[in-house]
Motif scaffolding. Structure first.
Motif, mmCIF file in Angstrom:
data_model
loop_
_atom_site.group_PDB
_atom_site.id
_atom_site.type_symbol
_atom_site.label_atom_id
_atom_site.label_comp_id
_atom_site.label_asym_id
_atom_site.label_seq_id
_atom_site.Cartn_x
_atom_site.Cartn_y
_atom_site.Cartn_z
ATOM 1 N N PRO A 246 -2.107 11.968 6.439
ATOM 2 C CA PRO A 246 -1.321 11.990 5.193
ATOM 3 C C PRO A 246 0.140 12.350 5.463
ATOM 4 O O PRO A 246 0.430 13.158 6.345
ATOM 5 C CB PRO A 246 -2.008 13.067 4.368
ATOM 6 N N ARG A 247 1.008 11.725 4.716
ATOM 7 C CA ARG A 247 2.445 11.961 4.873
ATOM 8 C C ARG A 247 2.935 12.918 3.784
ATOM 9 O O ARG A 247 2.364 12.944 2.691
ATOM 10 C CB ARG A 247 3.216 10.636 4.717
ATOM 11 N N PRO A 248 4.011 13.634 4.056
ATOM 12 C CA PRO A 248 4.602 14.424 2.963
ATOM 13 C C PRO A 248 5.225 13.478 1.946
ATOM 14 O O PRO A 248 5.748 12.427 2.325
ATOM 15 C CB PRO A 248 5.681 15.257 3.676
ATOM 16 N N ASP B 171 6.604 7.459 -9.040
ATOM 17 C CA ASP B 171 6.384 8.608 -9.920
ATOM 18 C C ASP B 171 7.731 9.118 -10.436
ATOM 19 O O ASP B 171 8.428 9.881 -9.751
ATOM 20 C CB ASP B 171 5.648 9.715 -9.151
ATOM 21 N N PRO B 172 8.124 8.719 -11.645
ATOM 22 C CA PRO B 172 9.449 9.115 -12.154
ATOM 23 C C PRO B 172 9.659 10.623 -12.221
ATOM 24 O O PRO B 172 10.762 11.110 -11.950
ATOM 25 C CB PRO B 172 9.485 8.491 -13.555
ATOM 26 N N GLU B 173 8.609 11.382 -12.544
ATOM 27 C CA GLU B 173 8.783 12.835 -12.657
ATOM 28 C C GLU B 173 9.041 13.452 -11.293
ATOM 29 O O GLU B 173 9.912 14.310 -11.130
ATOM 30 C CB GLU B 173 7.550 13.457 -13.313
ATOM 31 N N PHE B 174 8.251 13.026 -10.290
ATOM 32 C CA PHE B 174 8.478 13.520 -8.927
ATOM 33 C C PHE B 174 9.876 13.125 -8.462
ATOM 34 O O PHE B 174 10.628 13.950 -7.935
ATOM 35 C CB PHE B 174 7.425 12.950 -7.967
ATOM 36 N N ALA B 175 10.204 11.832 -8.632
ATOM 37 C CA ALA B 175 11.478 11.317 -8.121
ATOM 38 C C ALA B 175 12.671 12.027 -8.759
ATOM 39 O O ALA B 175 13.692 12.254 -8.108
ATOM 40 C CB ALA B 175 11.553 9.816 -8.360
ATOM 41 N N ALA B 176 12.526 12.422 -10.008
ATOM 42 C CA ALA B 176 13.629 13.099 -10.697
ATOM 43 C C ALA B 176 13.928 14.460 -10.084
ATOM 44 O O ALA B 176 15.063 14.956 -10.184
ATOM 45 C CB ALA B 176 13.289 13.253 -12.177
ATOM 46 N N ARG B 177 12.949 15.055 -9.435
ATOM 47 C CA ARG B 177 13.142 16.381 -8.839
ATOM 48 C C ARG B 177 13.691 16.320 -7.415
ATOM 49 O O ARG B 177 13.948 17.344 -6.816
ATOM 50 C CB ARG B 177 11.809 17.146 -8.837
ATOM 51 N N GLY C 47 0.819 -1.213 0.000
ATOM 52 C CA GLY C 47 0.000 0.000 0.000
ATOM 53 C C GLY C 47 0.852 1.262 0.000
ATOM 54 O O GLY C 47 0.356 2.350 0.270
ATOM 55 N N ASP C 48 2.147 1.126 -0.305
ATOM 56 C CA ASP C 48 3.074 2.256 -0.260
ATOM 57 C C ASP C 48 3.299 2.791 -1.674
ATOM 58 O O ASP C 48 4.125 2.273 -2.420
ATOM 59 C CB ASP C 48 4.401 1.810 0.366
ATOM 60 N N PHE C 49 2.545 3.849 -1.984
ATOM 61 C CA PHE C 49 2.662 4.484 -3.298
ATOM 62 C C PHE C 49 3.394 5.822 -3.195
ATOM 63 O O PHE C 49 3.092 6.760 -3.931
ATOM 64 C CB PHE C 49 1.270 4.643 -3.927
ATOM 65 N N ASN C 50 4.318 5.904 -2.247
ATOM 66 C CA ASN C 50 5.191 7.071 -2.139
ATOM 67 C C ASN C 50 5.722 7.392 -3.536
ATOM 68 O O ASN C 50 6.272 6.524 -4.219
ATOM 69 C CB ASN C 50 6.344 6.705 -1.183
ATOM 70 N N PRO C 51 5.581 8.659 -3.982
ATOM 71 C CA PRO C 51 5.990 8.989 -5.357
ATOM 72 C C PRO C 51 7.477 8.798 -5.609
ATOM 73 O O PRO C 51 7.881 8.682 -6.771
ATOM 74 C CB PRO C 51 5.554 10.454 -5.511
#
Lengths: 132, 131
Positions: free
Chosen positions: B64-66, A36-42, A28-32
């Motif tokens: 919610p987490r950051p 999320d490649p775009e988020f992670a790239a930043r 259940g861990d959808f941490n970007p």
């Protein structure tokens, strides 16, 4: 697969996009940072990294492959996630018996370049040779 | 909508709550697809699924987490094998936080129990909190 009671049997995983997304659904861990490649790239990490526990699970599997699942009752691990695991990496868990204490193992997960991405210790209280 | 859980909002010693969940057939099937070699005796889950239960409790309770938190350290002691479908209650307690080299470290202790309250695992995780 070669192992004995001083060297843990290896457990390996190809960390591709499919594996990362499957593990996101399992936990259940959808941490970007993971999905999320775009988020992670930043971020300072510069790109997607796999969930740390996706690789950590390989240490439990390495211990179970060496000593059997029953030996994991009462087992403890203490590990640090030392380097990120990138999409496309191949990681392999292993370990060796520590001279410091009975039932204690130095454990790790390393990537395809031999770099440790997880390091720490595991303690088993019921290894086969102790008969406990 | 609840406010994002920030580093400043953590209170060491405070319980973050309890979550109860079982590993269902769908999760177990996904696990077996990802790690097809990870067999366990009949009536028991592979050991790594304790970590999954911990992470699912963390996802449920600390929200919610950051975006962008990073898992830095994990300690876990397995006290008993978990049965497929067994309802597991996991409590997470904030046990510390520290600002170090411009990084925000949050320490969380967890304790899980199963059927009839039998202890299943204890752990502690350190997260680098993103905000």
């Amino acid at each position: 697969m070669e192992s004995n009671l001083n060297i843990l049997a290896p457990a390996a995983l190809q960390v591709d996009r499919q594996a990362i997304l499957a593990y996101a659904r399992i936990t259940g861990d959808f941490n970007p940072i993971h999905v999320d490649p775009e988020f992670a790239a930043r971020t300072p990490l510069g790109g997607v990294i796999a969930h740390g526990t996706l690789s950590l699970n390989l240490i439990w599997q390495s211990l179970a492959a060496t000593f059997g699942s029953e030996a994991l009752r009462g087992a403890a691990i203490d590990i640090r996630f030392t380097k990120p695991v990138r999409e496309g990496d191949r990681v392999e868990a292993g370990g060796r018996r520590s001279a410091d204490a009975p039932g204690r193992f130095d454990v790790w997960v390393r990537n395809q370049d031999g770099i440790a991405v997880i390091e720490g210790t595991a303690i088993l209280f019921a290894t086969k040779e102790s008969g406990r | 909508m609840a406010e994002v859980l920030t580093f400043d909002s953590f209170r060491p010693g405070a319980s973050m709550g309890r979550a109860t969940e079982a590993i269902d057939d769908e999760i177990l099937a996904s696990w077996r697809q990802l790690y097809p070699w990870d067999a366990a005796p009949a009536g028991e889950l592979p050991a790594g699924l304790a970590t999954v239960l911990l992470m699912r409790a963390y996802m449920h309770l600390l929200t919610p987490r950051p975006p962008g938190n990073i898992h830095a350290r994990q300690r876990l002691e397995l006290l008993a094998a978990i049965a497929p479908g067994e309802e597991v209650t996991t409590e997470i307690v904030c046990v510390g936080k520290e600002l170090k080299r411009e990084r925000r470290y949050v320490d969380l202790a967890c304790r899980a129990s199963g059927k009839a309250g039998r202890p299943l695992f204890d752990g502690r995780m350190t997260i680098i909190w993103a905000a």
